[in-house]
Design an enzyme around this catalytic site. Structure first.
Site, PDB file in Angstrom:
ATOM      1  N   GLY A  81       0.986  -0.983  -0.174  1.00  0.00           N
ATOM      2  CA  GLY A  81       0.013  -0.015   0.115  1.00  0.00           C
ATOM      3  C   GLY A  81       0.683   1.169   0.165  1.00  0.00           C
TER       4      GLY A  81
ATOM      5  N   GLY B 257       0.772  -1.213   9.920  1.00  0.00           N
ATOM      6  CA  GLY B 257       0.658   0.421   9.989  1.00  0.00           C
ATOM      7  C   GLY B 257       1.114   1.137   8.796  1.00  0.00           C
TER       8      GLY B 257
ATOM      9  CG  ASN C 108      -2.989  -1.601  -1.704  1.00  0.00           C
ATOM     10  OD1 ASN C 108      -2.833  -0.725  -0.990  1.00  0.00           O
ATOM     11  ND2 ASN C 108      -4.002  -2.480  -1.847  1.00  0.00           N
TER      12      ASN C 108
ATOM     13  CG  ASN D  35      -5.950  -0.514   2.155  1.00  0.00           C
ATOM     14  OD1 ASN D  35      -7.135  -0.970   2.692  1.00  0.00           O
ATOM     15  ND2 ASN D  35      -4.826  -0.681   2.885  1.00  0.00           N
TER      16      ASN D  35
ATOM     17  CB  CYS E  85      -5.548  -0.521   6.242  1.00  0.00           C
ATOM     18  SG  CYS E  85      -5.611   1.184   6.056  1.00  0.00           S
TER      19      CYS E  85
ATOM     20  CB  ILE F  39     -11.937 -10.341   3.007  1.00  0.00           C
ATOM     21  CG1 ILE F  39     -11.266 -11.272   3.652  1.00  0.00           C
ATOM     22  CG2 ILE F  39     -13.586 -10.391   2.605  1.00  0.00           C
ATOM     23  CD1 ILE F  39     -11.812 -11.911   4.707  1.00  0.00           C
TER      24      ILE F  39
ATOM     25  N   GLY G 218      -6.748 -16.593   3.129  1.00  0.00           N
ATOM     26  CA  GLY G 218      -6.295 -17.884   3.520  1.00  0.00           C
ATOM     27  C   GLY G 218      -6.246 -18.860   2.367  1.00  0.00           C
TER      28      GLY G 218
HETATM   29  C1  LIG Z   1       1.675  -8.227   6.887  1.00  0.00           C
HETATM   30  C2  LIG Z   1       0.671  -7.708   6.072  1.00  0.00           C
HETATM   31  C3  LIG Z   1       0.582  -6.577   5.381  1.00  0.00           C
HETATM   32  C4  LIG Z   1      -0.455  -6.285   4.570  1.00  0.00           C
HETATM   33  N1  LIG Z   1      -0.542  -4.962   3.955  1.00  0.00           N
HETATM   34  C5  LIG Z   1      -1.487  -4.633   3.299  1.00  0.00           C
HETATM   35  C6  LIG Z   1      -1.524  -3.255   2.539  1.00  0.00           C
HETATM   36  O1  LIG Z   1      -0.473  -2.577   2.592  1.00  0.00           O
HETATM   37  N2  LIG Z   1      -2.644  -2.918   1.866  1.00  0.00           N
HETATM   38  C7  LIG Z   1      -3.710  -3.810   1.678  1.00  0.00           C
HETATM   39  O2  LIG Z   1      -4.719  -3.397   1.007  1.00  0.00           O
HETATM   40  N3  LIG Z   1      -3.713  -4.906   2.470  1.00  0.00           N
HETATM   41  C8  LIG Z   1      -2.606  -5.257   3.104  1.00  0.00           C
HETATM   42  N4  LIG Z   1      -2.895  -6.548   3.621  1.00  0.00           N
HETATM   43  C9  LIG Z   1      -3.959  -7.416   3.695  1.00  0.00           C
HETATM   44  C10 LIG Z   1      -3.450  -8.579   2.483  1.00  0.00           C
HETATM   45  O3  LIG Z   1      -3.456  -7.864   1.035  1.00  0.00           O
HETATM   46  C11 LIG Z   1      -4.666  -9.517   2.275  1.00  0.00           C
HETATM   47  O4  LIG Z   1      -5.886  -8.721   2.127  1.00  0.00           O
HETATM   48  C12 LIG Z   1      -5.047 -10.091   3.749  1.00  0.00           C
HETATM   49  O5  LIG Z   1      -3.872 -10.555   4.264  1.00  0.00           O
HETATM   50  C13 LIG Z   1      -5.969 -11.551   3.386  1.00  0.00           C
HETATM   51  O6  LIG Z   1      -5.414 -12.391   2.514  1.00  0.00           O
HETATM   52  P1  LIG Z   1      -4.480 -13.614   3.161  1.00  0.00           P
HETATM   53  O7  LIG Z   1      -5.333 -14.339   4.327  1.00  0.00           O
HETATM   54  O8  LIG Z   1      -4.295 -14.612   1.911  1.00  0.00           O
HETATM   55  O9  LIG Z   1      -3.260 -13.119   3.729  1.00  0.00           O
HETATM   56  C14 LIG Z   1      -1.624  -6.872   4.370  1.00  0.00           C
HETATM   57  C15 LIG Z   1      -1.498  -8.292   5.057  1.00  0.00           C
HETATM   58  C16 LIG Z   1      -0.507  -8.661   5.665  1.00  0.00           C
HETATM   59  C17 LIG Z   1      -0.567 -10.070   6.339  1.00  0.00           C
END
Ligand SMILES: Cc1cc2nc3c(=O)[nH]c(=O)nc-3n(C[C@H](O)[C@H](O)[C@H](O)COP(=O)(O)O)c2cc1C
Length: 308
Positions: A46, A72, A99, A126, A129, A190, A245
């Site tokens: 992001g 953050g 993003n 986004n 967040c 999500i 997931g």
């Molecule tokens: C460490 C970490 C950092 C993330 N940073 C962002 C971000 O900067 N912008 C965003 O839209 N989503 C961010 N996400 C969310 C992921 O893109 C994703 O939506 C979320 O983890 C669910 O997918 P997953 O279960 O496959 O991880 C972050 C997730 C994690 C674990």
């Protein structure tokens, strides 16, 4: 023989496997593990107007079936992204989605204008967040502010506009419809689910406690994501990019069966940095074996699956 390609409005992807924001850096970090060019698209970390250091203190907490993060929105900021990261993505021919995040509508509009000027083909907003003190989550949980935000960004950006929704809402349908009515090209869902980890120690007759409150991701949230995608697919016509997931081909097929057009791989990248490429190969082999020649064919068949 097998055509995995798809289009999200005018944005073309060779296959429906995308890596999720915040879990894949700016993509060059992963080139030692796989051919990043082969991934349908990578979503950048992001990006905000100004660089951000992110949160102090413990940012990651491992749970029994997922992780909690409170990064953050640490990122290099849009100017450094344009100077240092964009040229790498372009030189290496990596299909990517930018993003973006902000704390006011004007922040998003300014970033969208910059993306438009730099001919960035797709952006993901986004609005969801949960780890920053002000800003983006508020847009994601209120249909009227989301509509306003997406409409304003739409006026400033001509590429593929993807709106990433938060699961932390009472009515997924309302926010998804707000994004569609504001002329988004696709929805991704999500983002992480609000959660908290607690670690207790017992030292010299005294309990000590560490808590990490942030966004839960990984295997624990797959059922939440499946339900969310299923619900919004029933009310919107624009394509849905599903995440939450996903680790296996079966996970992907499950999301297709409830209406997803493409998927994003997030937390799985941390433990299996080559997983996106492996899943593309597995999907292709599955389609070959079962004689599906296009993604549409496979997805339509999955959507017609009989209830038992
Ligand atoms: C460490 C970490 C950092 C993330 N940073 C962002 C971000 O900067 N912008 C965003 O839209 N989503 C961010 N996400 C969310 C992921 O893109 C994703 O939506 C979320 O983890 C669910 O997918 P997953 O279960 O496959 O991880 C972050 C997730 C994690 C674990």
């Amino acid at each position: 023989m097998v055509d995995l390609s798809l289009k999200l409005n005018e944005f073309e992807l060779d296959n429906p496997i995308i890596t999720a924001s915040g879990t894949y850096g700016y993509s060059n970090e992963f080139e030692v593990f796989c051919d990043v060019q082969k991934i349908g698209a990578v979503v950048t970390k992001g990006i905000t107007k100004e660089p951000r250091l992110g949160n102090d203190g413990q940012r990651i907490f491992e749970t029994s079936s997922g992780m909690i993060n409170r990064i953050g929105l640490e990122n290099v900021g849009i100017q450094t992204f344009l100077k240092e990261k964009l040229p790498i993505l372009q030189e290496q021919g990596i299909n990517f989605i930018l993003n973006i995040a902000g704390s006011a509508i004007d922040d998003y509009v300014e970033l969208a204008k910059i993306a438009d000027k730099n001919k960035i083909k797709a952006i993901e907003l986004n609005v969801s967040c949960p780890n920053v003190h002000s800003g983006c989550i508020e847009f994601g949980v209120n249909k009227d502010s989301l509509y306003k935000l997406v409409s304003k960004v739409r006026d400033s950006y001509s590429g593929c506009l993807i709106v990433k929704l938060s699961p932390n809402v009472t009515s997924p349908e309302e926010v998804a419809l707000a994004a569609e009515n504001a002329d988004a090209d696709a929805i991704s869902a999500i983002n992480t689910v609000r959660g908290m980890g607690v670690k207790l120690d017992f030292v010299n007759g005294q309990f000590k406690k560490t808590t990490v409150a942030g966004g839960l991701s990984g295997k624990a949230i797959k059922p939440v994501a499946l339900s969310f995608v299923d619900r919004i697919h029933k009310v919107v016509d624009i394509p849905i990019i599903a995440m939450g997931g996903i680790y296996t081909l079966v996970d992907i097929l499950e999301f297709f069966s409830v209406g997803a057009r493409a998927v994003q791989i997030g937390t799985a990248n941390f433990t299996h940095p080559d997983i996106a490429q492996k899943l593309i190969i597995e999907l292709e082999e599955f389609m070959q074996k079962h004689k599906f020649s296009t993604l549409d064919e496979l997805q339509n068949k999955l959507k017609e699956a009989e209830y038992v």
